[in-house]
Design an enzyme around this catalytic site. Structure first.
Site, PDB file in Angstrom:
ATOM      1  N   TYR A  94     -13.905  -4.214   7.488  1.00  0.00           N
ATOM      2  CA  TYR A  94     -12.759  -3.393   7.932  1.00  0.00           C
ATOM      3  C   TYR A  94     -12.986  -2.920   9.368  1.00  0.00           C
ATOM      4  O   TYR A  94     -12.136  -3.126  10.242  1.00  0.00           O
ATOM      5  CB  TYR A  94     -12.573  -2.180   7.013  1.00  0.00           C
ATOM      6  N   ASN A 118       0.832  -1.220   0.000  1.00  0.00           N
ATOM      7  CA  ASN A 118       0.000   0.000   0.000  1.00  0.00           C
ATOM      8  C   ASN A 118       0.859   1.260   0.000  1.00  0.00           C
ATOM      9  O   ASN A 118       0.439   2.304   0.485  1.00  0.00           O
ATOM     10  CB  ASN A 118      -0.893   0.032   1.264  1.00  0.00           C
ATOM     11  N   SER A 130      -9.706   2.762  14.846  1.00  0.00           N
ATOM     12  CA  SER A 130     -10.466   3.672  13.976  1.00  0.00           C
ATOM     13  C   SER A 130     -11.804   4.023  14.601  1.00  0.00           C
ATOM     14  O   SER A 130     -12.384   3.231  15.355  1.00  0.00           O
ATOM     15  CB  SER A 130     -10.707   2.982  12.621  1.00  0.00           C
ATOM     16  N   ASN A 145     -10.873  11.031  10.590  1.00  0.00           N
ATOM     17  CA  ASN A 145     -10.545  10.960   9.162  1.00  0.00           C
ATOM     18  C   ASN A 145      -9.200  11.606   8.842  1.00  0.00           C
ATOM     19  O   ASN A 145      -9.130  12.820   8.728  1.00  0.00           O
ATOM     20  CB  ASN A 145     -11.677  11.599   8.352  1.00  0.00           C
ATOM     21  N   LYS A 179     -11.096  -3.898  13.207  1.00  0.00           N
ATOM     22  CA  LYS A 179     -10.562  -2.964  14.213  1.00  0.00           C
ATOM     23  C   LYS A 179     -11.155  -3.298  15.588  1.00  0.00           C
ATOM     24  O   LYS A 179     -10.484  -3.239  16.613  1.00  0.00           O
ATOM     25  CB  LYS A 179     -10.874  -1.518  13.821  1.00  0.00           C
ATOM     26  N   ASP A 233     -22.464   4.579   5.157  1.00  0.00           N
ATOM     27  CA  ASP A 233     -22.032   5.911   5.616  1.00  0.00           C
ATOM     28  C   ASP A 233     -22.875   6.358   6.805  1.00  0.00           C
ATOM     29  O   ASP A 233     -24.111   6.312   6.751  1.00  0.00           O
ATOM     30  CB  ASP A 233     -22.185   6.939   4.487  1.00  0.00           C
ATOM     31  N   ASN A 280     -11.521   7.413  -0.427  1.00  0.00           N
ATOM     32  CA  ASN A 280     -11.668   8.503   0.542  1.00  0.00           C
ATOM     33  C   ASN A 280     -11.875   9.841  -0.162  1.00  0.00           C
ATOM     34  O   ASN A 280     -11.408  10.064  -1.282  1.00  0.00           O
ATOM     35  CB  ASN A 280     -10.432   8.581   1.457  1.00  0.00           C
TER      36      ASN A 280
END
Ligand code: WQD
Length: 336
Positions: A149, A35, A124, A179, A153, A296, A199
């Site tokens: 994801y 990444n 996160s 963020n 976490k 979201d 993002n």
């Protein structure tokens, strides 16, 4: 003091390595560049005018990691290495369970046999799911994660809580990022989204520079000031600083991890980010409104008063600083 930084060539990792070097620490980077890119290592050296050791392998490789621990004898570890694209985790959950969970367990199995005194983990704000109340504090309820994801976490935090109980000599800090945005003011390092960015800010900068046709704003019918989602955008340099304070200042208390929100405490809507970007960079931006994006949350922003109380940490950079630095980085990338 030697600090292992897994994923140290990544977005937050590279900025943390800069902070470590500038504050007299000895970071040892382990990154397999899945990444990130090797040129980031040279850029860190250019920014700091300091050299440091880096290894190119998957930190989940127990044999290789053990030999590095044996050779380097680190005092602490900051574990960034993980995948973080929410939508990708939905289409490819096994990649996330492998890289974000089994790698963490492998790293801990090596830490277990070492003299490491401090472990910092990238968590996160997604662990809060869709919060019923904002701002979210560390005591806000942890709800059903809305992506694999986010679930990795939550599992990672549980693994580390159990590890802390059985390893009283290791102080564990779990930093819940909001963020992360922005780049180093030099424009030499920043966010390197491989492929189409999911993002907001990298999509904005790639649209402004002409790589993308237009930004789609995912939904403008939310119950917020202007109908678009609200988030807590924190400059990556402020986030890096929190890691350096966390491993160096935290004294162990009752075998429980230190859990901290790392955000600005200010919410900004998607439209506010767009308008700030245009204003601070004196540029236009093509965007249209599209349907909502699954998963979201309408509004998430942090109560980060605990980080200030425990670590003396608070954010220094504004949204405008981050958008200006992100734009400088995008412009430097385009001439690469
Ligand atoms: C922000 C807002 C989108 C792209 C993720 C991770 C989280 C953390 C930060 C690591 C949302 C909108 C976005 C676009 C848009 N990562 N948007 N058009 O989803 O809040 O959080 O990154 O810790 O764990 O989940 O960030 O930047 O994807 O979205 O309108 O092209 O921008 O709908 O409202 P998110 P994001």
């Amino acid at each position: 003091m030697k600090i292992i930084v897994t994923g140290g060539a990544g977005f937050i990792g590279s900025h943390t390595v800069v902070d470590l070097l500038e504050n007299g620490y000895e970071p040892i980077v382990i990154d397999d560049f899945r990444n990130s890119k090797p040129f980031i290592i040279e850029r860190i050296k250019k920014i700091t005018n300091k050299d440091f050791v880096s290894y190119n392998f998957d930190c989940g490789d127990i044999k290789k990691l053990s030999s590095v621990f044996l050779k380097e004898k680190p005092d602490a570890i900051i574990h960034f290495a993980a995948d973080k694209a929410v939508n990708e985790s939905v289409s490819n959950p096994l990649k996330y369970y492998h890289n974000n969970i089994s790698t963490l367990v492998n790293v801990l199995s090596v830490v277990n046999k070492s003299k490491v005194k401090s472990f910092v983990f990238s968590s996160s704000c997604t662990v809060y799911g869709v919060p019923k109340k904002v701002p979210v504090s560390e005591f806000s309820p942890i709800q059903q994660a809305f992506s694999p994801y986010g679930f990795t976490k939550q599992i990672g935090e549980q693994i580390l809580s159990d590890f802390a109980k059985s390893n009283p000599g290791v102080s564990i800090s779990l930093l819940r990022y909001f963020n992360p945005i922005g780049a180093h003011p030099s424009g030499l390092i920043g966010e390197l989204p491989l492929g189409v960015p999911s993002n907001l800010v990298p999509f904005i900068t790639q649209t402004a520079i002409g790589i993308r046709e237009s930004l789609i704003v995912h939904g403008n019918d939310y119950d917020t000031t202007d109908g678009t989602c609200i988030r807590d955008y924190i400059h990556v340099l402020d986030l890096a600083r929190a890691h350096v304070l966390a491993f160096s200042n935290y004294l162990k208390k009752n075998n429980k991890p230190l859990i901290l929100n790392i955000g600005t405490g200010k919410g900004s809507s998607v439209l506010e980010v767009i308008e700030s970007f245009k204003k601070v960079n004196k540029t236009n931006l093509n965007y249209t409104f599209g349907p909502r994006r699954d998963g979201d949350a309408p509004c998430v922003y942090a109560n980060s008063s605990l980080a200030k109380k425990v670590l003396g940490w608070e954010h220094k950079f504004s949204l405008e600083d981050a958008l200006s630095h992100a734009w400088e980085w995008e412009k430097q990338l385009s001439i690469l």
